[in-house]
Design a protein around this motif. Structure first.
Motif, PDB file in Angstrom:
ATOM      1  N   GLN A 128       1.010  -1.151   0.118  1.00 40.17           N
ATOM      2  CA  GLN A 128       0.007  -0.134   0.101  1.00 40.17           C
ATOM      3  C   GLN A 128       0.897   1.341  -0.037  1.00 40.17           C
ATOM      4  N   ASN A 129       0.339   2.293  -0.454  1.00 38.72           N
ATOM      5  CA  ASN A 129       0.956   3.517  -0.551  1.00 38.72           C
ATOM      6  C   ASN A 129       2.365   3.433  -0.997  1.00 38.72           C
ATOM      7  N   VAL A 130       2.661   2.772  -2.334  1.00 37.86           N
ATOM      8  CA  VAL A 130       3.718   2.738  -2.979  1.00 37.86           C
ATOM      9  C   VAL A 130       4.316   3.999  -3.337  1.00 37.86           C
ATOM     10  N   GLN A 131       5.603   4.573  -3.278  1.00 37.84           N
ATOM     11  CA  GLN A 131       5.864   5.888  -3.941  1.00 37.84           C
ATOM     12  C   GLN A 131       7.250   5.672  -4.378  1.00 37.84           C
ATOM     13  N   PRO A 132       7.737   6.109  -5.577  1.00 35.03           N
ATOM     14  CA  PRO A 132       9.101   5.964  -5.958  1.00 35.03           C
ATOM     15  C   PRO A 132       9.702   7.321  -5.418  1.00 35.03           C
ATOM     16  N   HIS A 133      10.855   7.333  -5.257  1.00 29.78           N
ATOM     17  CA  HIS A 133      11.553   8.382  -4.765  1.00 29.78           C
ATOM     18  C   HIS A 133      13.033   8.768  -5.428  1.00 29.78           C
ATOM     19  N   ALA A 134      13.646  10.167  -5.545  1.00 30.85           N
ATOM     20  CA  ALA A 134      15.002  10.259  -5.946  1.00 30.85           C
ATOM     21  C   ALA A 134      15.252   9.947  -7.257  1.00 30.85           C
ATOM     22  N   LEU A 135      14.196   9.990  -8.218  1.00 35.70           N
ATOM     23  CA  LEU A 135      14.244   9.431  -9.619  1.00 35.70           C
ATOM     24  C   LEU A 135      15.540   9.760 -10.444  1.00 35.70           C
ATOM     25  N   ALA A 138      21.643   8.895  -8.434  1.00 39.02           N
ATOM     26  CA  ALA A 138      22.198   7.370  -8.710  1.00 39.02           C
ATOM     27  C   ALA A 138      21.395   6.156  -7.951  1.00 39.02           C
ATOM     28  N   ARG A 139      20.892   6.326  -6.795  1.00 33.86           N
ATOM     29  CA  ARG A 139      20.272   5.330  -6.099  1.00 33.86           C
ATOM     30  C   ARG A 139      19.082   5.787  -5.616  1.00 33.86           C
ATOM     31  N   PRO A 140      17.926   5.635  -6.503  1.00 33.90           N
ATOM     32  CA  PRO A 140      16.529   5.667  -6.169  1.00 33.90           C
ATOM     33  C   PRO A 140      16.130   4.882  -5.001  1.00 33.90           C
ATOM     34  N   PHE A 141      14.912   4.970  -4.609  1.00 32.78           N
ATOM     35  CA  PHE A 141      14.491   4.131  -3.596  1.00 32.78           C
ATOM     36  C   PHE A 141      12.844   4.335  -3.799  1.00 32.78           C
ATOM     37  N   VAL A 142      12.276   2.986  -3.276  1.00 29.36           N
ATOM     38  CA  VAL A 142      10.735   3.292  -3.271  1.00 29.36           C
ATOM     39  C   VAL A 142      10.117   2.777  -1.895  1.00 29.36           C
ATOM     40  N   THR A 143       9.317   3.386  -1.452  1.00 34.62           N
ATOM     41  CA  THR A 143       8.533   3.279  -0.223  1.00 34.62           C
ATOM     42  C   THR A 143       7.086   2.688  -0.262  1.00 34.62           C
ATOM     43  N   TRP A 144       6.740   1.951   0.654  1.00 35.88           N
ATOM     44  CA  TRP A 144       5.396   1.236   0.777  1.00 35.88           C
ATOM     45  C   TRP A 144       5.160   0.722   1.932  1.00 35.88           C
ATOM     46  N   GLU A 145       3.734   0.418   2.404  1.00 38.13           N
ATOM     47  CA  GLU A 145       3.592   0.098   3.626  1.00 38.13           C
ATOM     48  C   GLU A 145       3.050  -1.303   3.378  1.00 38.13           C
ATOM     49  N   VAL A 275      -1.114   7.661 -25.076  1.00 39.29           N
ATOM     50  CA  VAL A 275       0.349   7.473 -24.990  1.00 39.29           C
ATOM     51  C   VAL A 275       0.952   8.714 -23.960  1.00 39.29           C
ATOM     52  N   ALA A 276       1.875   8.318 -23.084  1.00 41.13           N
ATOM     53  CA  ALA A 276       2.732   9.065 -22.378  1.00 41.13           C
ATOM     54  C   ALA A 276       3.981   9.321 -22.918  1.00 41.13           C
ATOM     55  N   GLU A 277       4.715  10.396 -23.051  1.00 43.49           N
ATOM     56  CA  GLU A 277       6.109  10.553 -23.578  1.00 43.49           C
ATOM     57  C   GLU A 277       6.739  11.450 -22.527  1.00 43.49           C
ATOM     58  N   PRO A 278       8.060  11.249 -22.140  1.00 40.93           N
ATOM     59  CA  PRO A 278       8.782   9.950 -22.667  1.00 40.93           C
ATOM     60  C   PRO A 278       8.564   8.891 -21.623  1.00 40.93           C
ATOM     61  N   MET A 279       9.096   7.745 -22.097  1.00 41.77           N
ATOM     62  CA  MET A 279       8.885   6.461 -21.102  1.00 41.77           C
ATOM     63  C   MET A 279       9.997   6.241 -20.230  1.00 41.77           C
ATOM     64  N   ARG A 280      10.883   7.427 -19.987  1.00 37.84           N
ATOM     65  CA  ARG A 280      12.025   7.091 -19.239  1.00 37.84           C
ATOM     66  C   ARG A 280      12.079   8.490 -18.336  1.00 37.84           C
ATOM     67  N   TYR A 281      12.114   8.498 -17.097  1.00 43.05           N
ATOM     68  CA  TYR A 281      12.719   9.954 -16.265  1.00 43.05           C
ATOM     69  C   TYR A 281      13.723   9.424 -15.161  1.00 43.05           C
ATOM     70  N   GLY A 282      14.989   9.711 -15.517  1.00 37.65           N
ATOM     71  CA  GLY A 282      16.044   9.563 -14.597  1.00 37.65           C
ATOM     72  C   GLY A 282      16.111   7.923 -14.722  1.00 37.65           C
ATOM     73  N   ASN A 283      15.883   7.313 -13.425  1.00 38.35           N
ATOM     74  CA  ASN A 283      15.987   5.940 -13.426  1.00 38.35           C
ATOM     75  C   ASN A 283      14.808   5.226 -13.148  1.00 38.35           C
ATOM     76  N   LEU A 284      13.706   5.910 -13.714  1.00 33.59           N
ATOM     77  CA  LEU A 284      12.551   5.433 -13.822  1.00 33.59           C
ATOM     78  C   LEU A 284      12.045   5.089 -15.319  1.00 33.59           C
TER      79      LEU A 284
END
Length: 393
Positions: A128-135, A138-145, A275-284
């Motif tokens: 639950q509440n998944v959220q990508p961070h620091a995209l 160099a080292r992104p992370f994901v939080t969730w519950e 369609v959404a562009e771009p399909m990459r943003y940083g390390n996402l």
């Protein structure tokens, strides 16, 4: 907060996320899959069942093709009904032998789950509440519950395969993301029934009353669709009314052979192109419905997700095994080039076979002329077949 370490976090536990995780694991690349729903919920989704030959080969490469090859139906062609007649598109003839396989998305997902279980793959449900961070770092992370406890996964890359309504695309800044959308003024009413299919191959029907499709999941499970207004609700359609309307839109000889029965699933799906562009943003990286939606007429939704996974898989292989990031750097451009071609094909098939509510008699005559040309030209049929079996990766 519990912290995990992995190379790739995949947000979304549908077939595309599971397929990427399975492919990477077989090459020694670690991943964590986060899915907000239960496994039962994911397996309960009734979706597409026509697989391009490229997707079929990717499932085999993932070690998940054994049951598919046993139970899937290889189709070398399909039919288009129009003006009371039935014409066939010979896929194998026009593509040098390429075919499609009819095998339900639910079965694809089940096979991928079993493969992930067999390799002790990390698939976390009810995240639950998944959220990508620091995209862009160099080292992104994901939080969730999970069960009320905060969780964090640090990684090299994040793949957003969490669908149109997921969090991944929404994590890209609005001044970076550009979205394109076309909403069609009708939907598909679909019925799943435990009845033998009316045809061994799919039948697409263009009729003055609206589009219809005769499809199948197996020799004993049929899937039928009719075009309906967006204002219709499932409750407006009894089983008897559905079967009656479907028969009206099919050639007489097809309607006469249609076996009907109680529906075991009934739903209305609106049609749109997105369609959404771009399909990459940083390390996402976005994949599948998180980045694009197609009307189902060309059977491209699940298959486009598979081509995204193909590009990502090979990009990650080159990055981790060869130290070459060119594939990842080119991912968005390469994936979008194929996406837009599939969008064009799905748009063309949709316009060819549906009755637009505001359509004029001129529009109807143009549709007829398009179909007359299609079945008078080997080149036109070859173009349709090439797109239907799937453009090369």
């Amino acid at each position: 907060m519990s912290t995990h370490q992995t190379q790739v976090v995949i947000v979304g536990g549908g077939p595309s996320g599971l397929l990427l995780s399975q492919l990477l694991h077989r090459k020694g690349i670690s991943s964590i899959v986060l899915e907000k729903h239960t496994r039962a919920h994911v397996l309960g989704r009734i979706r597409a069942g026509v697989l391009e030959h490229g997707f079929v080969n990717l499932m085999r490469e993932a070690g998940c093709g054994a049951r598919m090859d046993r139970e899937g139906e290889i189709h070398e062609g399909f039919h288009i009904a129009h003006q009371g007649q039935l014409d066939r598109i010979d896929l194998a003839k026009h593509t040098g032998g390429d075919t499609v396989m009819v095998y339900g998305q639910t079965e694809v997902t089940r096979d991928l789950y079993e493969a992930r279980d067999a390799m002790s793959g990390v698939v976390i449900h009810e995240a639950q509440n998944v959220q990508p961070h620091a995209l862009t770092e160099a080292r992104p992370f994901v939080t969730w519950e999970q069960d009320g406890e905060a969780q964090r996964a640090e990684c090299d890359f994040i793949v957003g395969a969490d669908g149109f309504h997921g969090v991944s695309r929404k994590s890209i800044p609005s001044d970076v993301l550009k979205e394109y959308e076309k909403v069609y003024p009708f939907g598909w009413l679909g019925v799943l029934s435990e009845t033998p299919p009316v045809s061994e191959e799919l039948i697409y029907a263009r009729h003055e009353r609206g589009f219809a499709l005769c499809s199948l999941r197996s020799r004993t499970l049929s899937r039928y669709y009719i075009q309906v207004p967006l204002t219709d609700r499932v409750e407006d359609w009894s089983d008897a009314a559905f079967w009656q309307e479907l028969k009206r839109r099919l050639p007489d000889e097809v309607a006469a052979g249609l076996q009907t029965g109680p529906s075991i699933e009934k739903s209305i799906a609106p049609l749109r192109s997105f369609v959404a562009e771009p399909m990459r943003y940083g390390n996402l990286f976005l994949a599948g419905d998180a980045a694009h939606i197609v009307p189902p007429t060309g059977a491209k939704g699940l298959n486009l997700a598979a081509s995204d996974i193909y590009y990502l898989y090979h990009g990650f292989l080159d990055h981790y095994l060869k130290g070459d990031s060119a594939g990842l750097d080119a991912y968005s451009e390469k994936a979008l080039a194929r996406v837009w071609k599939a969008e064009r094909f799905s748009w063309w098939m949709t316009n060819l076979l549906h009755r637009a509510p505001e359509g004029s008699e001129t529009d109807l005559r143009l549709q007829r002329a398009d179909l007359d040309y299609l079945f008078s030209s080997d080149a036109a049929q070859a173009s349709l077949a090439e797109n239907y079996v799937g453009l090369p990766y």
